[in-house]
Design a protein around this motif. Structure first.
Motif, PDB file in Angstrom:
ATOM      1  N   ASP A  97       0.793  -0.997  -0.152  1.00  0.00           N
ATOM      2  CA  ASP A  97      -0.444   0.231   0.708  1.00  0.00           C
ATOM      3  C   ASP A  97       0.848   1.104  -0.254  1.00  0.00           C
ATOM      4  O   ASP A  97       1.757   1.264   0.409  1.00  0.00           O
ATOM      5  CB  ASP A  97      -1.049   0.184   1.417  1.00  0.00           C
ATOM      6  N   THR A  98       0.405   2.066  -1.009  1.00  0.00           N
ATOM      7  CA  THR A  98       0.963   3.313  -0.483  1.00  0.00           C
ATOM      8  C   THR A  98       0.307   4.737   0.045  1.00  0.00           C
ATOM      9  O   THR A  98      -0.702   4.765  -0.202  1.00  0.00           O
ATOM     10  CB  THR A  98       1.548   4.103  -2.343  1.00  0.00           C
ATOM     11  N   ILE A  99       0.781   4.821   1.670  1.00  0.00           N
ATOM     12  CA  ILE A  99       0.565   5.717   1.642  1.00  0.00           C
ATOM     13  C   ILE A  99       1.069   8.105   1.511  1.00  0.00           C
ATOM     14  O   ILE A  99       1.772   7.498   1.465  1.00  0.00           O
ATOM     15  CB  ILE A  99       1.228   5.995   3.035  1.00  0.00           C
ATOM     16  N   LYS A 100      -0.632   8.872   1.535  1.00  0.00           N
ATOM     17  CA  LYS A 100      -0.156   9.924   1.553  1.00  0.00           C
ATOM     18  C   LYS A 100      -0.338  10.516   2.760  1.00  0.00           C
ATOM     19  O   LYS A 100      -1.719   9.550   3.580  1.00  0.00           O
ATOM     20  CB  LYS A 100      -0.441  10.593   0.683  1.00  0.00           C
ATOM     21  N   VAL A 101       0.117  11.579   3.644  1.00  0.00           N
ATOM     22  CA  VAL A 101      -0.666  12.672   4.375  1.00  0.00           C
ATOM     23  C   VAL A 101      -1.076  13.910   4.023  1.00  0.00           C
ATOM     24  O   VAL A 101       0.228  14.766   3.614  1.00  0.00           O
ATOM     25  CB  VAL A 101       0.561  12.466   5.509  1.00  0.00           C
ATOM     26  N   THR A 102      -2.429  14.437   4.133  1.00  0.00           N
ATOM     27  CA  THR A 102      -2.595  15.832   4.784  1.00  0.00           C
ATOM     28  C   THR A 102      -3.190  16.346   5.638  1.00  0.00           C
ATOM     29  O   THR A 102      -2.911  15.716   6.605  1.00  0.00           O
ATOM     30  CB  THR A 102      -4.113  15.465   3.918  1.00  0.00           C
ATOM     31  N   VAL A 103      -2.542  17.986   5.799  1.00  0.00           N
ATOM     32  CA  VAL A 103      -2.073  18.365   6.943  1.00  0.00           C
ATOM     33  C   VAL A 103      -3.127  18.834   7.045  1.00  0.00           C
ATOM     34  O   VAL A 103      -3.071  20.029   5.824  1.00  0.00           O
ATOM     35  CB  VAL A 103      -0.850  18.103   7.416  1.00  0.00           C
ATOM     36  N   THR A 104      -4.323  19.669   7.929  1.00  0.00           N
ATOM     37  CA  THR A 104      -4.416  20.840   7.954  1.00  0.00           C
ATOM     38  C   THR A 104      -4.706  20.945   9.971  1.00  0.00           C
ATOM     39  O   THR A 104      -5.007  20.711  10.471  1.00  0.00           O
ATOM     40  CB  THR A 104      -6.290  20.687   7.864  1.00  0.00           C
ATOM     41  N   ILE A 105      -4.828  23.150   9.691  1.00  0.00           N
ATOM     42  CA  ILE A 105      -4.646  23.012  10.584  1.00  0.00           C
ATOM     43  C   ILE A 105      -6.100  23.656  11.241  1.00  0.00           C
ATOM     44  O   ILE A 105      -6.878  23.992  10.263  1.00  0.00           O
ATOM     45  CB  ILE A 105      -4.042  25.180  10.509  1.00  0.00           C
ATOM     46  N   LYS A 106      -6.551  22.758  12.043  1.00  0.00           N
ATOM     47  CA  LYS A 106      -7.462  23.162  12.724  1.00  0.00           C
ATOM     48  C   LYS A 106      -7.971  23.881  13.884  1.00  0.00           C
ATOM     49  O   LYS A 106      -9.317  24.046  14.050  1.00  0.00           O
ATOM     50  CB  LYS A 106      -7.967  21.616  12.922  1.00  0.00           C
ATOM     51  N   GLU A 107      -7.140  23.903  14.381  1.00  0.00           N
ATOM     52  CA  GLU A 107      -7.757  25.159  15.526  1.00  0.00           C
ATOM     53  C   GLU A 107      -5.761  25.851  16.266  1.00  0.00           C
ATOM     54  O   GLU A 107      -5.378  25.261  15.660  1.00  0.00           O
ATOM     55  CB  GLU A 107      -8.516  24.031  16.856  1.00  0.00           C
ATOM     56  N   LYS A 108      -5.946  26.983  16.750  1.00  0.00           N
ATOM     57  CA  LYS A 108      -5.296  28.001  17.536  1.00  0.00           C
ATOM     58  C   LYS A 108      -5.997  28.281  18.659  1.00  0.00           C
ATOM     59  O   LYS A 108      -6.991  28.720  18.582  1.00  0.00           O
ATOM     60  CB  LYS A 108      -4.998  28.854  16.682  1.00  0.00           C
ATOM     61  N   ARG A 109      -4.966  28.155  19.268  1.00  0.00           N
ATOM     62  CA  ARG A 109      -5.769  28.331  21.169  1.00  0.00           C
ATOM     63  C   ARG A 109      -4.423  29.350  21.942  1.00  0.00           C
ATOM     64  O   ARG A 109      -3.206  28.555  21.552  1.00  0.00           O
ATOM     65  CB  ARG A 109      -6.359  27.564  22.115  1.00  0.00           C
ATOM     66  N   ASP A 110      -4.848  30.348  22.563  1.00  0.00           N
ATOM     67  CA  ASP A 110      -4.096  30.573  23.371  1.00  0.00           C
ATOM     68  C   ASP A 110      -2.983  29.190  24.285  1.00  0.00           C
ATOM     69  O   ASP A 110      -4.094  28.180  25.130  1.00  0.00           O
ATOM     70  CB  ASP A 110      -4.209  31.582  24.454  1.00  0.00           C
ATOM     71  N   HIS A 111      -2.403  29.458  24.984  1.00  0.00           N
ATOM     72  CA  HIS A 111      -1.066  28.493  26.025  1.00  0.00           C
ATOM     73  C   HIS A 111      -1.491  28.680  27.298  1.00  0.00           C
ATOM     74  O   HIS A 111      -1.758  29.879  27.658  1.00  0.00           O
ATOM     75  CB  HIS A 111      -0.030  27.866  25.537  1.00  0.00           C
ATOM     76  N   PRO A 112      -1.942  27.915  27.540  1.00  0.00           N
ATOM     77  CA  PRO A 112      -3.518  28.160  29.449  1.00  0.00           C
ATOM     78  C   PRO A 112      -2.118  28.607  30.694  1.00  0.00           C
ATOM     79  O   PRO A 112      -2.518  29.543  31.223  1.00  0.00           O
ATOM     80  CB  PRO A 112      -3.963  26.767  29.697  1.00  0.00           C
ATOM     81  N   LYS A 113      -1.006  28.066  30.358  1.00  0.00           N
ATOM     82  CA  LYS A 113       0.037  28.895  31.122  1.00  0.00           C
ATOM     83  C   LYS A 113       1.427  29.533  30.894  1.00  0.00           C
ATOM     84  O   LYS A 113       2.152  29.782  31.311  1.00  0.00           O
ATOM     85  CB  LYS A 113       0.443  27.403  32.225  1.00  0.00           C
ATOM     86  N   ARG A 114       1.727  29.617  29.546  1.00  0.00           N
ATOM     87  CA  ARG A 114       2.699  30.316  28.921  1.00  0.00           C
ATOM     88  C   ARG A 114       1.992  31.192  28.115  1.00  0.00           C
ATOM     89  O   ARG A 114       2.123  31.021  26.682  1.00  0.00           O
ATOM     90  CB  ARG A 114       3.508  28.892  28.046  1.00  0.00           C
ATOM     91  N   SER A 115       2.219  32.123  28.139  1.00  0.00           N
ATOM     92  CA  SER A 115       1.438  33.371  27.656  1.00  0.00           C
ATOM     93  C   SER A 115       2.678  33.911  25.980  1.00  0.00           C
ATOM     94  O   SER A 115       1.796  34.417  25.193  1.00  0.00           O
ATOM     95  CB  SER A 115       1.018  34.914  28.289  1.00  0.00           C
ATOM     96  N   GLN A 116       3.240  33.600  26.099  1.00  0.00           N
ATOM     97  CA  GLN A 116       4.594  33.952  25.394  1.00  0.00           C
ATOM     98  C   GLN A 116       4.448  32.520  23.744  1.00  0.00           C
ATOM     99  O   GLN A 116       5.140  32.736  23.154  1.00  0.00           O
ATOM    100  CB  GLN A 116       5.807  33.986  25.565  1.00  0.00           C
ATOM    101  N   HIS A 117       3.495  31.762  23.737  1.00  0.00           N
ATOM    102  CA  HIS A 117       2.925  30.597  23.318  1.00  0.00           C
ATOM    103  C   HIS A 117       1.502  30.395  22.832  1.00  0.00           C
ATOM    104  O   HIS A 117       1.095  30.266  23.784  1.00  0.00           O
ATOM    105  CB  HIS A 117       3.682  29.143  24.071  1.00  0.00           C
TER     106      HIS A 117
END
Length: 150
Positions: A97-117
């Motif tokens: 079998d030959t596989i390939k991968v699709t990556v989709t940006i699903k969501e963005k959110r602030d890190h709950p403890k690291r404000s710089q990330h």
């Protein structure tokens, strides 16, 4: 090979797709040796003939490892993997079998403890040569914010 992309640079619904890679018997044998997973589903062709799928199948962890590796083309020094959620082995992958991968940006959110990330969630879908999804998961990226670097 290095491409800086900060949290603010990621856009929800952006997609990228890899080229294909054929899964071989060597892949399966090497993965079994590395992990110690010598279950007959992967190693015993005759036993597999008596089972539902009729053929040896690749380890789910092999498909996951290869699929994730296929997506790692560019190094982003502003981000690192924060883990994987909702990992599912949806359909078997067989030798040849030959596989390939699709990556989709699903969501963005602030890190709950690291404000710089922030946390960027990528939907990772591994598909076979028939465009059937064989594995899906969410990849979480810990990404630096621009505000801290301008």
């Amino acid at each position: 090979m290095f491409s800086s992309q900060y949290y603010e640079d990621y856009e929800v619904d952006t997609r990228r797709e890899t080229l294909g890679r054929t899964i071989t018997e060597t892949d399966i044998v090497m993965h079994a040796g590395q992990t110690g997973d010598f279950y007959p589903h992967h190693m015993d062709a005759e036993w597999c003939k008596t089972q539902e799928f009729g053929h040896r199948m690749a380890h789910g962890t092999l498909v996951f490892s290869v699929g994730v590796g296929m997506t790692a083309g560019e190094i982003n020094p502003e981000a690192m993997s924060y883990g994987y959620d909702r990992l599912r082995f949806i359909k078997p992958v067989f030798i040849g079998d030959t596989i390939k991968v699709t990556v989709t940006i699903k969501e963005k959110r602030d890190h709950p403890k690291r404000s710089q990330h922030g946390i960027v969630t990528e939907l990772v879908e591994v598909m076979n040569q028939r465009d059937e999804v064989v594995l899906a998961c969410e990849h979480l990226l810990l990404v630096k914010k621009k505000a801290n670097h301008e």
